[in-house]
Design a protein around this motif. Structure first.
Motif, short mmCIF file in Angstrom:
data_model
loop_
_atom_site.label_atom_id
_atom_site.label_comp_id
_atom_site.label_asym_id
_atom_site.label_seq_id
_atom_site.Cartn_x
_atom_site.Cartn_y
_atom_site.Cartn_z
N MET A 268 0.84 -1.18 0.00
CA MET A 268 0.00 0.00 0.00
C MET A 268 0.89 1.25 0.00
N SER A 269 0.58 2.17 -0.86
CA SER A 269 1.30 3.43 -0.95
C SER A 269 0.74 4.42 0.07
N ILE A 270 1.55 5.38 0.45
CA ILE A 270 1.08 6.45 1.32
C ILE A 270 -0.12 7.16 0.69
N TYR A 271 -0.13 7.19 -0.64
CA TYR A 271 -1.21 7.86 -1.36
C TYR A 271 -2.56 7.13 -1.26
N ASP A 272 -2.55 5.88 -0.82
CA ASP A 272 -3.80 5.12 -0.65
C ASP A 272 -4.48 5.42 0.68
N ILE A 273 -3.79 6.11 1.56
CA ILE A 273 -4.31 6.36 2.91
C ILE A 273 -5.32 7.50 2.86
N GLU A 274 -6.45 7.26 3.53
CA GLU A 274 -7.51 8.27 3.60
C GLU A 274 -7.36 9.08 4.88
N VAL A 275 -7.57 10.39 4.75
CA VAL A 275 -7.50 11.30 5.89
C VAL A 275 -8.76 12.16 5.90
N THR A 276 -8.98 12.81 7.02
CA THR A 276 -10.13 13.70 7.17
C THR A 276 -9.61 15.09 7.52
N THR A 277 -10.06 16.09 6.78
CA THR A 277 -9.64 17.46 7.06
C THR A 277 -10.24 17.92 8.39
N ILE A 278 -9.72 19.01 8.89
CA ILE A 278 -10.22 19.55 10.15
C ILE A 278 -11.67 20.04 10.01
N ARG A 279 -12.11 20.23 8.78
CA ARG A 279 -13.50 20.63 8.52
C ARG A 279 -14.42 19.43 8.26
N GLY A 280 -13.84 18.21 8.28
CA GLY A 280 -14.65 17.00 8.17
C GLY A 280 -14.71 16.37 6.79
N ASP A 281 -13.99 16.90 5.82
CA ASP A 281 -13.99 16.32 4.48
C ASP A 281 -12.97 15.19 4.41
N ARG A 282 -13.38 14.07 3.80
CA ARG A 282 -12.49 12.92 3.67
C ARG A 282 -11.87 12.90 2.27
N HIS A 283 -10.59 12.54 2.21
CA HIS A 283 -9.92 12.40 0.91
C HIS A 283 -8.70 11.52 1.08
N LYS A 284 -8.16 11.06 -0.03
CA LYS A 284 -6.95 10.26 0.01
C LYS A 284 -5.73 11.16 -0.17
N LEU A 285 -4.62 10.70 0.36
CA LEU A 285 -3.39 11.47 0.20
C LEU A 285 -2.94 11.52 -1.26
N SER A 286 -3.57 10.74 -2.12
CA SER A 286 -3.26 10.81 -3.55
C SER A 286 -3.53 12.22 -4.09
N ASP A 287 -4.34 13.01 -3.37
CA ASP A 287 -4.55 14.40 -3.77
C ASP A 287 -3.24 15.18 -3.77
N TYR A 288 -2.24 14.68 -3.03
CA TYR A 288 -0.95 15.36 -2.93
C TYR A 288 0.15 14.65 -3.72
N ALA A 289 -0.23 13.68 -4.55
CA ALA A 289 0.77 12.95 -5.35
C ALA A 289 1.58 13.96 -6.18
N GLY A 290 2.87 13.74 -6.23
CA GLY A 290 3.75 14.62 -6.99
C GLY A 290 4.25 15.82 -6.22
N LYS A 291 3.80 15.97 -4.97
CA LYS A 291 4.26 17.09 -4.14
C LYS A 291 5.24 16.58 -3.09
N VAL A 292 6.09 17.47 -2.63
CA VAL A 292 6.92 17.21 -1.46
C VAL A 292 6.07 17.57 -0.25
N LEU A 293 6.02 16.67 0.73
CA LEU A 293 5.17 16.86 1.91
C LEU A 293 6.01 16.92 3.17
N LEU A 294 5.58 17.75 4.10
CA LEU A 294 6.09 17.72 5.46
C LEU A 294 4.89 17.44 6.35
N ILE A 295 4.84 16.24 6.89
CA ILE A 295 3.71 15.79 7.71
C ILE A 295 4.11 15.92 9.17
N VAL A 296 3.26 16.62 9.95
CA VAL A 296 3.61 16.98 11.32
C VAL A 296 2.45 16.68 12.26
#
Length: 158
Positions: free
Chosen positions: A1-29
């Protein structure tokens, strides 16, 4: 499983996969507004402002697992981050980063980039994970490492 397959929820309650950030450099904190390291929000925001147009983003994940330093709900956290720290980078719903309820993202991050002596636990708020454009965890940074000290590594990945 790729990191991009992982689903997250925004602080406003919207769910999406990290694939939305594919091709970007990320700093996860993992963050906490009442932590002594909270002044790092400003440094994280500065990196986001400086390099966002070049394909970089910061992803904040509030957690209350360390000394009750993030006791508020998501709306309170969002307000504190925006008003007190000027945060506009993507924030996510409060999660656990350790233990049986740890979010799959942090289970993956700590597996790919263990800490001191191979530890898979997050030791404190503001542990940072740098992820390259292909979704690979490049480096884990301790809470004491400021965003400014990571800047050269971000530039190298961009």
């Amino acid at each position: 499983m790729s990191i991009y397959d992982i689903e997250v929820t925004t602080i406003r309650g919207d769910r999406h996969k990290l694939s939305d950030y594919a091709g970007k450099v990320l700093l996860i904190v993992n963050t906490a507004t009442k932590c002594g390291f909270a002044p790092q929000f400003k440094g994280l925001q500065k990196l986001y402002d400086e390099y966002g147009e070049r394909g970089f983003t910061v992803l904040g994940f509030p957690s209350n697992q360390f000394a009750n330093q993030e006791p508020g709900n998501d709306a309170e956290i969002a307000e504190a981050c925006e008003l007190n720290h000027g945060v506009s980078f993507p924030l996510h719903a409060k999660i656990d980063v350790n233990g049986p309820e740890a979010h799959p993202l942090f289970r993956r991050l700590t597996k790919d980039a263990p800490g001191f002596l191979g530890s898979k636990r997050i030791k404190w708020n503001f542990t940072k994970f740098l992820v390259d454009r292909q979704g690979r965890v490049v480096k884990r940074f301790a809470p004491t490492v400021t965003p400014e000290k990571i800047e050269s590594r971000i530039r190298a990945l961009l």
